[in-house]
Design a protein around this motif. Structure first.
Motif, PDB file in Angstrom:
ATOM      1  N   MET A   1      55.302 -11.406 -13.765  1.00  0.00           N
ATOM      2  CA  MET A   1      56.509 -11.990 -13.397  1.00  0.00           C
ATOM      3  C   MET A   1      56.845 -11.476 -12.207  1.00  0.00           C
ATOM      4  O   MET A   1      57.293 -12.014 -11.271  1.00  0.00           O
ATOM      5  CB  MET A   1      57.165 -11.804 -14.531  1.00  0.00           C
ATOM      6  CG  MET A   1      57.112 -12.913 -15.635  1.00  0.00           C
ATOM      7  SD  MET A   1      56.793 -14.633 -15.339  1.00  0.00           S
ATOM      8  CE  MET A   1      56.833 -15.357 -16.853  1.00  0.00           C
TER       9      MET A   1
ATOM     10  N   VAL B   1      54.307 -12.299  -9.079  1.00  0.00           N
ATOM     11  CA  VAL B   1      54.468 -13.848  -8.820  1.00  0.00           C
ATOM     12  C   VAL B   1      55.890 -14.224  -8.277  1.00  0.00           C
ATOM     13  O   VAL B   1      56.012 -14.928  -7.521  1.00  0.00           O
ATOM     14  CB  VAL B   1      53.759 -14.896 -10.070  1.00  0.00           C
ATOM     15  CG1 VAL B   1      53.938 -16.242  -9.655  1.00  0.00           C
ATOM     16  CG2 VAL B   1      52.322 -14.352 -10.163  1.00  0.00           C
ATOM     17  N   TRP B   2      56.880 -14.004  -9.398  1.00  0.00           N
ATOM     18  CA  TRP B   2      58.253 -14.465  -9.017  1.00  0.00           C
ATOM     19  C   TRP B   2      58.897 -13.626  -7.941  1.00  0.00           C
ATOM     20  O   TRP B   2      59.865 -14.111  -7.383  1.00  0.00           O
ATOM     21  CB  TRP B   2      58.894 -14.448 -10.412  1.00  0.00           C
ATOM     22  CG  TRP B   2      58.429 -15.788 -11.190  1.00  0.00           C
ATOM     23  CD1 TRP B   2      57.502 -16.584 -11.006  1.00  0.00           C
ATOM     24  CD2 TRP B   2      58.991 -16.114 -12.649  1.00  0.00           C
ATOM     25  NE1 TRP B   2      57.382 -17.154 -12.110  1.00  0.00           N
ATOM     26  CE2 TRP B   2      58.310 -17.018 -12.921  1.00  0.00           C
ATOM     27  CE3 TRP B   2      60.126 -15.476 -13.373  1.00  0.00           C
ATOM     28  CZ2 TRP B   2      58.583 -17.642 -14.471  1.00  0.00           C
ATOM     29  CZ3 TRP B   2      60.385 -16.094 -14.541  1.00  0.00           C
ATOM     30  CH2 TRP B   2      59.622 -17.242 -15.070  1.00  0.00           C
TER      31      TRP B   2
ATOM     32  N   ALA C   1      58.260 -12.638  -5.398  1.00  0.00           N
ATOM     33  CA  ALA C   1      58.004 -13.260  -3.858  1.00  0.00           C
ATOM     34  C   ALA C   1      58.919 -14.231  -3.706  1.00  0.00           C
ATOM     35  O   ALA C   1      59.443 -14.312  -2.591  1.00  0.00           O
ATOM     36  CB  ALA C   1      56.503 -13.617  -3.665  1.00  0.00           C
ATOM     37  N   GLN C   2      58.952 -15.158  -4.850  1.00  0.00           N
ATOM     38  CA  GLN C   2      60.034 -16.030  -4.783  1.00  0.00           C
ATOM     39  C   GLN C   2      61.552 -15.545  -4.734  1.00  0.00           C
ATOM     40  O   GLN C   2      62.346 -16.141  -4.159  1.00  0.00           O
ATOM     41  CB  GLN C   2      60.098 -16.905  -6.076  1.00  0.00           C
ATOM     42  CG  GLN C   2      58.921 -18.079  -5.952  1.00  0.00           C
ATOM     43  CD  GLN C   2      58.352 -18.568  -7.419  1.00  0.00           C
ATOM     44  OE1 GLN C   2      57.301 -18.397  -7.575  1.00  0.00           O
ATOM     45  NE2 GLN C   2      59.414 -18.980  -8.204  1.00  0.00           N
TER      46      GLN C   2
ATOM     47  N   PHE D   1      62.819 -14.263  -1.364  1.00  0.00           N
ATOM     48  CA  PHE D   1      63.118 -15.411  -0.587  1.00  0.00           C
ATOM     49  C   PHE D   1      64.504 -15.630  -0.189  1.00  0.00           C
ATOM     50  O   PHE D   1      64.893 -15.718   0.875  1.00  0.00           O
ATOM     51  CB  PHE D   1      62.366 -16.787  -0.962  1.00  0.00           C
ATOM     52  CG  PHE D   1      62.754 -17.959  -0.192  1.00  0.00           C
ATOM     53  CD1 PHE D   1      61.974 -18.072   0.900  1.00  0.00           C
ATOM     54  CD2 PHE D   1      63.826 -18.782  -0.554  1.00  0.00           C
ATOM     55  CE1 PHE D   1      62.462 -19.214   1.517  1.00  0.00           C
ATOM     56  CE2 PHE D   1      64.036 -19.764   0.182  1.00  0.00           C
ATOM     57  CZ  PHE D   1      63.283 -20.253   1.239  1.00  0.00           C
TER      58      PHE D   1
ATOM     59  N   GLN E   1      66.003 -15.469   3.559  1.00  0.00           N
ATOM     60  CA  GLN E   1      66.501 -16.647   3.996  1.00  0.00           C
ATOM     61  C   GLN E   1      67.937 -16.686   4.347  1.00  0.00           C
ATOM     62  O   GLN E   1      68.242 -17.209   5.393  1.00  0.00           O
ATOM     63  CB  GLN E   1      66.324 -18.108   3.117  1.00  0.00           C
ATOM     64  CG  GLN E   1      66.335 -19.374   3.903  1.00  0.00           C
ATOM     65  CD  GLN E   1      67.822 -19.917   3.642  1.00  0.00           C
ATOM     66  OE1 GLN E   1      68.442 -19.447   2.909  1.00  0.00           O
ATOM     67  NE2 GLN E   1      68.032 -20.811   4.645  1.00  0.00           N
TER      68      GLN E   1
ATOM     69  N   VAL F   1      56.235 -16.350   1.114  1.00  0.00           N
ATOM     70  CA  VAL F   1      56.824 -17.507   0.605  1.00  0.00           C
ATOM     71  C   VAL F   1      57.817 -17.922   1.721  1.00  0.00           C
ATOM     72  O   VAL F   1      57.964 -19.271   2.092  1.00  0.00           O
ATOM     73  CB  VAL F   1      57.737 -17.224  -0.616  1.00  0.00           C
ATOM     74  CG1 VAL F   1      58.596 -18.306  -0.913  1.00  0.00           C
ATOM     75  CG2 VAL F   1      56.902 -16.691  -1.803  1.00  0.00           C
TER      76      VAL F   1
ATOM     77  N   ILE G   1      55.634 -19.872   4.363  1.00  0.00           N
ATOM     78  CA  ILE G   1      55.415 -21.171   4.067  1.00  0.00           C
ATOM     79  C   ILE G   1      56.680 -22.310   4.333  1.00  0.00           C
ATOM     80  O   ILE G   1      56.476 -23.041   4.829  1.00  0.00           O
ATOM     81  CB  ILE G   1      54.947 -21.263   2.602  1.00  0.00           C
ATOM     82  CG1 ILE G   1      53.765 -20.293   2.402  1.00  0.00           C
ATOM     83  CG2 ILE G   1      54.964 -22.796   2.129  1.00  0.00           C
ATOM     84  CD1 ILE G   1      53.453 -20.170   0.772  1.00  0.00           C
ATOM     85  N   TYR G   2      57.483 -21.484   3.962  1.00  0.00           N
ATOM     86  CA  TYR G   2      59.053 -22.318   4.183  1.00  0.00           C
ATOM     87  C   TYR G   2      59.288 -22.686   5.786  1.00  0.00           C
ATOM     88  O   TYR G   2      59.605 -23.657   6.287  1.00  0.00           O
ATOM     89  CB  TYR G   2      60.029 -21.429   3.519  1.00  0.00           C
ATOM     90  CG  TYR G   2      61.659 -21.858   3.867  1.00  0.00           C
ATOM     91  CD1 TYR G   2      62.198 -22.992   3.352  1.00  0.00           C
ATOM     92  CD2 TYR G   2      62.355 -21.464   4.931  1.00  0.00           C
ATOM     93  CE1 TYR G   2      63.419 -23.640   3.803  1.00  0.00           C
ATOM     94  CE2 TYR G   2      63.649 -21.924   5.195  1.00  0.00           C
ATOM     95  CZ  TYR G   2      64.182 -22.819   4.489  1.00  0.00           C
ATOM     96  OH  TYR G   2      65.178 -23.411   4.759  1.00  0.00           O
TER      97      TYR G   2
ATOM     98  N   ALA H   1      50.209 -21.807   1.671  1.00  0.00           N
ATOM     99  CA  ALA H   1      50.454 -21.699   0.095  1.00  0.00           C
ATOM    100  C   ALA H   1      49.269 -21.484  -0.540  1.00  0.00           C
ATOM    101  O   ALA H   1      49.032 -20.795  -1.797  1.00  0.00           O
ATOM    102  CB  ALA H   1      51.152 -23.281  -0.144  1.00  0.00           C
TER     103      ALA H   1
ATOM    104  N   THR I   1      48.053 -18.106  -0.597  1.00  0.00           N
ATOM    105  CA  THR I   1      48.968 -17.162  -1.363  1.00  0.00           C
ATOM    106  C   THR I   1      48.483 -17.463  -2.964  1.00  0.00           C
ATOM    107  O   THR I   1      48.357 -16.443  -3.946  1.00  0.00           O
ATOM    108  CB  THR I   1      50.278 -17.578  -1.131  1.00  0.00           C
ATOM    109  OG1 THR I   1      50.533 -17.604  -0.005  1.00  0.00           O
ATOM    110  CG2 THR I   1      51.202 -16.597  -2.097  1.00  0.00           C
ATOM    111  N   LEU I   2      48.246 -18.743  -3.228  1.00  0.00           N
ATOM    112  CA  LEU I   2      47.900 -19.138  -4.800  1.00  0.00           C
ATOM    113  C   LEU I   2      46.528 -18.407  -5.124  1.00  0.00           C
ATOM    114  O   LEU I   2      46.579 -17.732  -6.298  1.00  0.00           O
ATOM    115  CB  LEU I   2      47.793 -20.597  -4.839  1.00  0.00           C
ATOM    116  CG  LEU I   2      47.548 -21.062  -6.399  1.00  0.00           C
ATOM    117  CD1 LEU I   2      48.542 -20.676  -7.301  1.00  0.00           C
ATOM    118  CD2 LEU I   2      47.328 -22.394  -6.438  1.00  0.00           C
TER     119      LEU I   2
ATOM    120  N   PHE J   1      47.238 -14.828  -6.100  1.00  0.00           N
ATOM    121  CA  PHE J   1      47.939 -14.799  -7.468  1.00  0.00           C
ATOM    122  C   PHE J   1      47.256 -15.344  -8.692  1.00  0.00           C
ATOM    123  O   PHE J   1      47.306 -14.838  -9.847  1.00  0.00           O
ATOM    124  CB  PHE J   1      49.322 -15.484  -7.239  1.00  0.00           C
ATOM    125  CG  PHE J   1      50.363 -14.924  -6.332  1.00  0.00           C
ATOM    126  CD1 PHE J   1      50.143 -13.687  -6.305  1.00  0.00           C
ATOM    127  CD2 PHE J   1      51.377 -15.622  -6.048  1.00  0.00           C
ATOM    128  CE1 PHE J   1      51.344 -12.847  -5.364  1.00  0.00           C
ATOM    129  CE2 PHE J   1      52.347 -14.890  -5.369  1.00  0.00           C
ATOM    130  CZ  PHE J   1      52.468 -13.615  -4.935  1.00  0.00           C
TER     131      PHE J   1
END
Lengths: 290, 276
Positions: free
Chosen positions: A215, A218-219, A221-222, A225, A229, A244, A247-248, A264, A267-268, A271
């Protein structure tokens, strides 16, 4: 007819999960071979061009490296430390545990956007309390959010503050579930506290730890963000850009849908190993528990 | 005896108190700064508490942005997401536990995998789909993609499995349909898990930043977390008191919900199947 009854129950959730999680994965794969600005009605087939331009450019590798740095920092602060703190909770009597649990979990309920704004204030180089404190201690305060070396640390700490409590509670759940008899038996045999921790508690909580690890990777990195940002936009000069955010930025900043999708997919792939491993462990746990 | 126990426990307490204090300090600074008049903020200093508390910062936030509108947007989206996500999760969890059918394990495994698919891989196509449907800047576009949650299904499934099968069978023999069993037998039996999950769904939906950022660019549709970004750019860059007032207002609802239900949430979190 009766055969379809279970499907009626599962259908709403399944439909949404397929439409908004699995179909987009395939769609991203397709997009990654196109050149398209997301507006024009026609997209051009690009073949592996997006991948080549990513892999030969500077940004992708920088963002990949930064993602790794973020991940290592978050693993220390959001896996190792909360594990230690959760273990500490199990070492005090139950009636004194409640306030600790409640207070440590509290930052977990507020938005990362709020956390980012609070820390923007705390990190302020002139008036922010962190810098004033450091000056009182006779230390020079770094320019947290604008320095190449400090920006990743500063943003990671924001994420840590918000996520610590959640991981702490999950890890505590794992620690509480360790069978008391195992520990008591070891105590009777004269095992030290450290031996009990290392040979019984640590292996008995490995499934939980793995869950929190995946978690966090993977999370994590989110989650970072949001401060990226809101506070730095990936800067200074890509120093805080992670995959992340890249990609954005390709997608919603530069309108290069193909390049964003290719990023993306890459990155996937990184992971994927972790995700499949975790799903297998979770599945095993689910089916062989009882 | 008592002294010995304390000396054994003390190091753990020190670690725990330190962690608790670090968890709370940013909150204290946020709230305290929100009530400080501007000159006091610019005087610096390490005392977080305002000498002369003021509501000026809050008044300023309300003048600067349509606060009630953002509050209503966020609340409506969070309530819709929570309610509907509970429905899809409960139905699916019931379907996965109370029936045997071909492909059940495979479909459940597929749902589990979706928990771990990173958002960055799905965001472009989802944005394009919502944009194609003409749902940008709408509640439909904001809410519908967030209505299923494999983690919710997983947690509820774990709870349902603790309910004795005989309870369901008795109700079925009495001739109750599946929906009646679900409402009258299942929901009362797993009420704590359902309530705790709903609270967590609500808090997460309230806090969501990523998806609103993509689909909402009309300022009148903003949610509170998204509106906060207006205070971090040049316009409001140095108005720290105002920024903290806006942050406090955004943080308040989830904090209140948590304070009211704290014991319940934390404990059911620990007791839920979330042991992975």
């Amino acid at each position: 007819m009766r055969r379809f009854i279970p499907l009626v129950f599962i259908a709403p959730a399944l439909f949404l999960i397929v439409l908004f999680t699995f179909w987009p994965v395939l769609s991203t794969l397709h997009l990654s071979f196109l050149q398209w600005n997301m507006i024009s009605p026609r997209a051009r087939w690009e073949g592996p061009g997006n991948y080549l331009s990513l892999l030969t450019g500077r940004e992708f590798w920088l963002a990949g490296y930064n993602t790794l740095v973020y991940t290592v920092i978050l693993l220390v602060f959001n896996l190792v430390l909360p594990y230690l703190v959760a273990y500490a909770v199990t070492r005090v009597p139950p009636r004194r545990q409640t306030p600790y649990k409640a207070l440590i979990f509290a930052p977990g309920v507020i938005s990362l956007a709020v956390a980012s704004v609070i820390f923007l204030w705390l990190y302020n180089p002139v008036l922010g309390p962190v810098d004033i404190l450091l000056r009182h201690l006779g230390l020079g305060a770094p320019a947290w959010l604008t320095g190449y070396r400090t920006v990743i640390w500063a943003l990671s700490l924001i994420t840590t503050w918000k996520l610590f409590g959640y991981n702490f509670i999950v890890l505590l759940a794992g620690l509480v579930a360790v069978p008391r008899e195992l520990i008591q038996a070891a105590q009777l045999e004269g095992a030290s506290g450290w031996q009990i921790f290392w040979h019984i508690i640590r292996p008995q909580t490995s499934a939980t730890s793995l869950y929190v690890l995946v978690m966090t990777v993977v999370w994590g990195a989110q989650y970072v963000f949001v401060p990226i940002q809101m506070l730095t936009n990936g800067g200074p000069d890509y120093a805080s850009t992670n995959l992340v955010f890249l990609i954005y930025q390709y997608g919603f900043g530069f309108f290069q849908a193909g390049k964003a999708a290719a990023c993306a997919v890459l990155t996937l792939l990184v992971f994927l190993v972790l995700i499949l491993l975790q799903a297998r462990v979770l599945e095993k746990k689910v089916y062989y528990e009882d | 005896m008592k002294v010995r126990r304390w000396s054994k426990e003390a190091p753990w307490h020190i670690l725990l108190i330190l962690t608790a204090v670090l968890s709370l300090l940013p909150f204290i600074w946020m709230l305290a700064t929100a009530f400080k008049p501007e000159p006091e903020i610019f005087a610096g200093g390490l005392n977080p508490l305002p000498a002369v508390p003021t509501l000026a910062n809050f008044r300023f936030v309300m003048e600067r942005v349509p606060l009630f509108r953002y509050f209503a947007n966020t609340l409506l989206a969070a309530v819709l997401i929570t309610g509907l996500k509970m429905v899809t999760s409960i139905l699916a969890a019931y379907g996965f536990t109370r029936f045997r059918f071909r492909g059940r394990e495979f479909i459940f495994y597929l749902c589990l995998v979706s928990i771990f698919v990173p958002v960055q891989v799905t965001m472009l196509p989802n944005y394009l789909l919502i944009s194609h449907l003409g749902w940008l800047n709408s509640f439909a576009g904001l809410v519908i993609p967030q209505l299923a949650d494999a983690m919710g299904i997983f947690l509820l499934r774990q709870s349902i499995r603790t309910v004795p099968v005989s309870l369901f069978e008795a109700a079925r023999i009495d001739g109750a349909g599946h929906l009646a069993v679900l409402r009258r037998v299942l929901l009362p039996a797993i009420k704590p898990a359902v309530v705790a999950l709903a609270i967590l769904f609500f808090i997460n939906a309230w806090n969501e930043y990523y998806w609103p950022l993509l689909v909402l660019n009309d300022k009148s549709m903003y949610t509170l977390p998204l509106a906060l970004q207006m205070f971090t750019n040049q316009e409001g860059g140095t108005a720290w008191g105002v920024m903290m007032a806006a942050a406090s207002l955004t943080a308040l609802p989830p904090l209140v919900v948590y304070l009211l239900t704290q014991r319940y949430v934390v404990d059911s979190f620990i007791n839920s199947g979330l042991k992975g």
